[in-house]
Design a protein around this motif. Structure first.
Motif, PDB file in Angstrom:
ATOM      1  N   LYS A  23       0.836  -1.198   0.000  1.00 51.45           N
ATOM      2  CA  LYS A  23       0.000   0.000   0.000  1.00 51.45           C
ATOM      3  C   LYS A  23       0.873   1.251   0.000  1.00 51.45           C
ATOM      4  CE  LYS A  23      -3.905  -1.891   2.660  1.00 51.45           C
ATOM      5  NZ  LYS A  23      -4.680  -1.731   3.921  1.00 51.45           N
ATOM      6  N   ALA A  24       0.497   2.222  -0.825  1.00 50.81           N
ATOM      7  CA  ALA A  24       1.194   3.507  -0.799  1.00 50.81           C
ATOM      8  C   ALA A  24       1.015   4.147   0.562  1.00 50.81           C
ATOM      9  CB  ALA A  24       0.657   4.416  -1.898  1.00 50.81           C
ATOM     10  N   ALA A  25       2.063   4.804   1.047  1.00 50.83           N
ATOM     11  CA  ALA A  25       2.012   5.403   2.386  1.00 50.83           C
ATOM     12  C   ALA A  25       2.141   6.918   2.335  1.00 50.83           C
ATOM     13  CB  ALA A  25       3.103   4.808   3.281  1.00 50.83           C
ATOM     14  N   GLY A  26       3.230   7.431   1.758  1.00 49.54           N
ATOM     15  CA  GLY A  26       3.467   8.861   1.851  1.00 49.54           C
ATOM     16  C   GLY A  26       3.907   9.492   0.556  1.00 49.54           C
ATOM     17  N   TYR A  47       8.122   5.425   4.881  1.00 47.44           N
ATOM     18  CA  TYR A  47       7.431   6.632   4.440  1.00 47.44           C
ATOM     19  C   TYR A  47       6.793   6.458   3.060  1.00 47.44           C
ATOM     20  CZ  TYR A  47       9.522   9.431   8.218  1.00 47.44           C
ATOM     21  OH  TYR A  47       9.877   9.950   9.439  1.00 47.44           O
ATOM     22  N   ASN A  48       7.329   5.537   2.271  1.00 45.75           N
ATOM     23  CA  ASN A  48       6.846   5.379   0.902  1.00 45.75           C
ATOM     24  C   ASN A  48       5.738   4.348   0.765  1.00 45.75           C
ATOM     25  OD1 ASN A  48       8.827   7.217  -0.032  1.00 45.75           O
ATOM     26  ND2 ASN A  48      10.351   5.576  -0.076  1.00 45.75           N
ATOM     27  N   ARG A  49       5.856   3.259   1.523  1.00 46.13           N
ATOM     28  CA  ARG A  49       4.902   2.159   1.419  1.00 46.13           C
ATOM     29  C   ARG A  49       4.656   1.572   2.809  1.00 46.13           C
ATOM     30  NH1 ARG A  49       4.606   4.160  -2.865  1.00 46.13           N
ATOM     31  NH2 ARG A  49       4.602   3.193  -4.943  1.00 46.13           N
ATOM     32  N   GLU A  61       6.351  19.895   1.742  1.00 41.39           N
ATOM     33  CA  GLU A  61       5.150  19.244   2.251  1.00 41.39           C
ATOM     34  C   GLU A  61       5.343  17.737   2.216  1.00 41.39           C
ATOM     35  OE1 GLU A  61       0.342  18.885   1.230  1.00 41.39           O
ATOM     36  OE2 GLU A  61       1.776  19.510  -0.315  1.00 41.39           O
ATOM     37  N   ALA A  62       4.883  17.057   3.256  1.00 38.82           N
ATOM     38  CA  ALA A  62       4.850  15.597   3.259  1.00 38.82           C
ATOM     39  C   ALA A  62       3.516  15.125   3.808  1.00 38.82           C
ATOM     40  CB  ALA A  62       5.985  15.024   4.095  1.00 38.82           C
ATOM     41  N   LYS A  63       3.048  14.025   3.245  1.00 41.71           N
ATOM     42  CA  LYS A  63       1.857  13.348   3.746  1.00 41.71           C
ATOM     43  C   LYS A  63       2.255  11.906   4.054  1.00 41.71           C
ATOM     44  CE  LYS A  63      -1.360  16.020   0.849  1.00 41.71           C
ATOM     45  NZ  LYS A  63      -2.371  15.939  -0.235  1.00 41.71           N
ATOM     46  N   LEU A  64       1.635  11.355   5.080  1.00 41.15           N
ATOM     47  CA  LEU A  64       1.913   9.976   5.458  1.00 41.15           C
ATOM     48  C   LEU A  64       0.642   9.320   5.966  1.00 41.15           C
ATOM     49  CD1 LEU A  64       3.898   7.631   6.010  1.00 41.15           C
ATOM     50  CD2 LEU A  64       4.244   8.604   8.290  1.00 41.15           C
ATOM     51  N   GLU A  65       0.275   8.204   5.365  1.00 36.84           N
ATOM     52  CA  GLU A  65      -0.876   7.438   5.827  1.00 36.84           C
ATOM     53  C   GLU A  65      -0.392   6.524   6.950  1.00 36.84           C
ATOM     54  OE1 GLU A  65      -4.735   6.641   6.272  1.00 36.84           O
ATOM     55  OE2 GLU A  65      -3.944   8.082   4.809  1.00 36.84           O
ATOM     56  N   SER A  66      -0.627   6.952   8.180  1.00 34.19           N
ATOM     57  CA  SER A  66      -0.161   6.230   9.359  1.00 34.19           C
ATOM     58  C   SER A  66      -1.217   5.213   9.792  1.00 34.19           C
ATOM     59  CB  SER A  66       0.097   7.212  10.492  1.00 34.19           C
ATOM     60  OG  SER A  66      -1.123   7.606  11.102  1.00 34.19           O
ATOM     61  N   PRO A  67      -0.919   4.370  10.789  1.00 33.52           N
ATOM     62  CA  PRO A  67      -1.945   3.448  11.297  1.00 33.52           C
ATOM     63  C   PRO A  67      -3.187   4.159  11.842  1.00 33.52           C
ATOM     64  CG  PRO A  67       0.225   2.724  11.985  1.00 33.52           C
ATOM     65  CD  PRO A  67       0.411   4.076  11.363  1.00 33.52           C
ATOM     66  N   TYR A  68      -3.112   5.471  12.103  1.00 31.39           N
ATOM     67  CA  TYR A  68      -4.255   6.224  12.616  1.00 31.39           C
ATOM     68  C   TYR A  68      -4.913   7.107  11.561  1.00 31.39           C
ATOM     69  CZ  TYR A  68      -2.780   4.629  17.171  1.00 31.39           C
ATOM     70  OH  TYR A  68      -2.463   3.823  18.240  1.00 31.39           O
ATOM     71  N   GLY A  69      -4.304   7.197  10.394  1.00 34.21           N
ATOM     72  CA  GLY A  69      -4.847   8.055   9.359  1.00 34.21           C
ATOM     73  C   GLY A  69      -3.773   8.962   8.793  1.00 34.21           C
TER      74      GLY A  69
END
Length: 891
Positions: A430-433, A486-488, A803-811
């Motif tokens: 899954k893509a992460a960030g 950070y990537n996946r 800017e960075a975005k990261l899909e963490s275990p909480y969102g």
């Protein structure tokens, strides 16, 4: 409080997994609200065999007072094999507001006891070797009849070799290179296929192609085939009829086998396919297999069968060529514009017997000719013999290539356009960030890091995907793992790989250089074997996965105890072979090893790993081990200081890597760290603001500079465009990360043919700093999995925004900053529900700070505001924030 939305339910980090053998799977969910400061106060989980939850509920937690929403272990009635379970959750916030039930999610079990494989035998079908000593791919099939309407059907399959499964002429699913690469003597994955829609009442057929894969083919740089043992297949179809009865079709001696059109397949060398030999419809029910041979039943291998653990390999993207060119030598070459891993799918319409040859390469030489020198013995060649029956298409089955350029022979250049497509193959994580900033070259660097990860995460974390290597080097994996998160979503990927590491670990705790083990590669180098400790800790830190620590703790402890037993001083490691600072630029002429003493690196990593083992023991509640290894860590640090630090606090070896590891691992006395950091910075400045680090020092370089107030110097290293630098390859047109800083020299010549990959993620470890410092998103090991987030963005250099975005275990976590027209800085943060963040804005003053136009300390969701010499600190609850620091408050 606003309405609570529950989304992204997962089981063991996966969405709706089919075919697990975990008796206590972990369930997770995420929350979304419009307000700020949302925290879960309680939850209720239900698990049922009934998708309507009207009956057959096997676990109901009732209302449970807990804020936990990540990796909650199943504690219901014992799970049954081959059963689909549905689960849903509702939550209450701290104020008592109750959500609706979430949408349902599901997981499906496979086999628990191995005895459930009864009814299926291991089978083989050995074929005569050809004139080049290659055994053709085996084609296996079984025809059978089903007696009624089908409610559900699953095939469970594995192989010693690589296999491709078909049902009634169609691929069973979209995965490739199954069963993956494990420590085959000890662990072998099997896959579960939902084939309900592929079967029909009446006549049916299962077909399997069985090749060498990682099990039996050429593997390693010595050119020898890995094993002489035969390839084996095990498969079992379970059919459940509409009336509730069941039927099983397993592999046995009634299956039939033959050769076919796929004459050779090797991971390194490619494939040879003769379409004139196709047995059309061989995997369909109507095929007449009476001319085929009987297969042979074989003894059961010793390896433990385990359900698929990591995400499977899939085709995740397709790339259209950017041009077809003719080189100065007259070669016809396709340029895909991107160094990629996978294969080329092509269509041709040529007379029977026409041989179409595809050769794959990463770069052209300085004259613009096709270059394969860096592939060493790997041929990376596809040879296709046309049938002459109109347009025919092909792509490889059991090999993959690393390439940007493809030389085509056998067809005219004018017949290439629109007929060749590059297919990207990788573990489907899954893509992460994502990371973006104002500098296009740094954005390209970030993209190259991702492409390097995609290309080298093909079932195991490989060093390179093109030459005669492609092995799971432990040192590369531990250097890059933080950046990779950070990537996946790499949790299942590394959990599987770490289980193989533990399986291949030596009885004395030693760790092979590559996992799964390849005997010729060797064992027990510092910073390589330390992957046994560092990688589990990173998975715990980034995903909150305590189970991986518990599973791997014996392996972690074993590695540290191996080091402890070396030499005559149990608190130093100054014996044995070590790679050292591999490919460091301060190496002597004709050496791969940087100037930093190997025993300094070895003892530094000994301390680092021991400290992690102590922390892991504490997390696991192992007080005795915690005390033992905490005390041992202190003695190692003392020994390190006595051996490698002068009385005045200087690191005895004046290299960038020596200072980087000593400061990163906190091996110097507190009173000496500042002056050591100053010397470290001076070393870099005296080098002309050039890095000289190799695989060991590079991951820590910018982190240490940032920690000790030299962020601008770190930015100078990042933004440098001349050799040596991260951006030098980008300027030279790189689309992935290079193995060598000067893989292509300024004059266009190559570093060497020996070891010169142009897709090698180790130096991509700087991605950890891009996300963790430039944008400022990091995890807190005390509340892992981003339950508590560190937000410490570092504006600097010539960047105007980042800017960075990261899909963490909480969102989703988001951190962005932008320089404003008046010289100030505007920050934007997003903190997901059920998480909190600690923010530090370096150099900022409280008096100049506001949030959405209000004084910072008065803003909703903001707390614990304080100002110190470090800057402005505060805490954020969940929500989206815009914090502005006026020019007067920016230092």
């Amino acid at each position: 409080m606003a309405t609570i939305e529950i989304y992204d339910l997962t089981c063991n980090h996966k969405t709706n997994p089919v075919g697990i053998d975990d008796r206590e799977p972990r369930l997770s969910w995420k929350l979304r609200t419009e307000g700020r400061g949302a925290l879960q106060g309680a939850y209720r989980l239900q698990v049922s065999e009934d998708p309507e939850f009207a009956q057959a509920i096997v676990w109901d937690t009732e209302r449970t007072e807990s804020g936990q929403s990540v990796l909650i272990a199943y504690r219901g009635a014992p799970l049954r094999s081959r059963t689909r379970y549905y689960y849903r959750v509702k939550v209450w916030d701290l104020g008592g507001a109750e959500s609706e039930w979430s949408s349902q999610a599901m997981f499906e079990t496979a086999f628990f006891p191995e005895e459930e494989w009864d009814g299926a035998q291991w089978i083989s079908h050995t074929l005569p070797l050809d004139e080049e000593d290659d055994e053709p791919i085996a084609y296996l099939r079984k025809g059978f009849r089903l007696k009624g309407a089908i409610a559900s059907a699953r095939i469970y399959a594995t192989a010693l070799g690589a296999y491709k499964l078909f049902v009634n002429g169609r691929e069973a699913d979209d995965t490739h290179l199954n069963p993956g690469w494990t420590s085959y003597e000890k662990r072998l994955q099997y896959q579960t296929y939902d084939v309900t829609s592929l079967l029909t009442e009446g006549d049916n057929a299962i077909g399997v192609q069985l090749g060498n894969g990682w099990y039996r083919g050429v593997l390693g740089w010595n050119g020898q085939k890995r094993r002489s043992e035969e390839r084996l297949l095990l498969a079992k179809l379970h059919v459940r009829y509409a009336d509730g009865s069941e039927e099983v079709v397993g592999t046995d001696e009634s299956w039939r086998g033959s050769d076919g059109a796929l004459r050779m397949s090797e991971l390194y060398h490619g494939e040879r396919y003769d379409a004139r030999l196709e047995k059309k419809g061989w995997n369909a029910a109507a095929f007449d297999d009476r001319a085929w041979s009987s297969v042979r039943a074989s003894a059961r291998p010793q390896a433990k069968l385990v359900a698929q653990e990591n995400e499977p390999v899939r085709r995740v993207d397709e790339i259209v060529p950017v041009s077809v060119l003719t080189t100065p030598r007259g070669e016809t070459v396709i340029d895909f514009g991107q160094n990629m891993v996978g294969w080329v799918r092509f269509a041709v319409n040529e007379p029977a017997g026409t041989v179409v040859t595809l050769k794959h390469a990463e770069v052209l030489d300085r004259e613009g000719n096709f270059y394969v020198g860096n592939l060493r013995s790997a041929k990376q060649t596809i040879e296709y013999v046309c049938s002459g029956e109109g347009e025919e298409s092909f792509h490889p089955t059991f090999s993959f290539q690393g390439f940007r350029y493809v030389k085509v022979e056998g067809i005219p250049a004018e017949r290439i356009a629109g007929k060749f497509v590059g297919c990207v193959l990788t573990s489907d994580l899954k893509a992460a960030g994502s990371f973006r900033c104002s500098d296009p070259l740094i954005n390209k660097l970030a993209d190259n890091i991702v492409w390097g990860q995609i290309g080298n995460f093909v079932d195991v974390p490989t060093d390179c995907p093109q030459r005669d290597e492609r092995l799971g080097w432990t040192g590369d994996a531990q250097a890059f793992i933080r950046a990779s998160t950070y990537n996946r979503n790499v949790a299942p990927f590394f959990v599987k790989w770490l289980r193989d590491l533990a399986a291949d670990q030596q009885p004395d705790g030693g760790v092979p250089h590559v996992i799964p083990e390849l005997k010729i590669a060797g064992h027990n180098s510092a910073a390589w074997g330390d992957a046994a400790v560092i990688c589990p800790w990173v998975v715990y830190e980034r995903y909150g996965d305590e189970r991986v620590l518990r599973e791997q703790f014996p392996s972690m402890k074993g590695w540290v105890e191996y080091i402890r037993a070396q030499g005559d001083n149990e608190f130093l490691w100054n014996t044995g072979f070590h790679f050292g600072d591999w490919l460091g630029l301060d190496a002597k002429e004709n050496s791969y090893v940087g100037a930093t003493p190997r025993e300094l690196i070895a003892s530094a990593f000994y301390a680092y790993s021991t400290g992690i083992v102590a922390k892991a023991a504490k997390v696991l509640g192992l007080e005795r081990e915690h005390e033992e290894y905490a005390g041992m860590y202190e003695r190692i640090v003392t020994a390190f200081r006595n051996e490698f630090v002068t009385p005045s606090g200087r690191v005895a070896s004046p290299t960038q890597t020596a200072y980087a590891v000593a400061l990163m691992f906190d091996l110097l006395e507190e009173k000496d760290r500042r002056q050591a950091a100053d010397r470290f910075a001076k070393l870099i400045e005296e080098s002309g603001t050039q890095l000289t680090t190799g695989f060991v020092g590079t991951p820590y370089l910018c982190h240490v500079l940032t920690r000790y107030g030299y962020g601008e110097l770190a930015y100078k290293l990042l933004e440098r465009r001349e050799y040596p630098s991260w951006l030098y390859p980008v300027v030279r047109g790189a689309t992935t990360i290079w193995e060598h800083w000067d893989g292509i020299k300024p004059d266009g010549s190559f570093w060497s043919d020996d070891m010169n990959s142009y897709n090698h993620y180790a130096y991509g470890a700087v991605g950890d700093w891009l996300f963790g410092s430039v944008a400022g998103i990091d995890a807190d090991e005390n509340e892992p999995g981003y339950r508590r987030i560190k937000l410490q963005p570092l504006p600097g250099g010539s960047l105007r925004h980042a800017e960075a975005k990261l899909e963490s275990p909480y969102g989703e976590i988001r951190s962005a900053w932008k320089r404003t027209a008046d010289g100030g800085i505007a920050y934007e943060f997003t903190v997901p529900a059920n998480a909190e963040a600690d923010v530090l804005l370096a150099g900022a003053a409280l008096a100049a700070a506001s949030e959405s136009g209000r004084p910072l300390a008065e803003a909703a969701g903001v707390s614990a505001v304080s100002e110190s010499a470090e800057g402005l600190s505060f805490q954020l609850g969940s929500g989206t924030y815009r914090v502005e620091v006026a020019a007067a408050g920016v230092q």
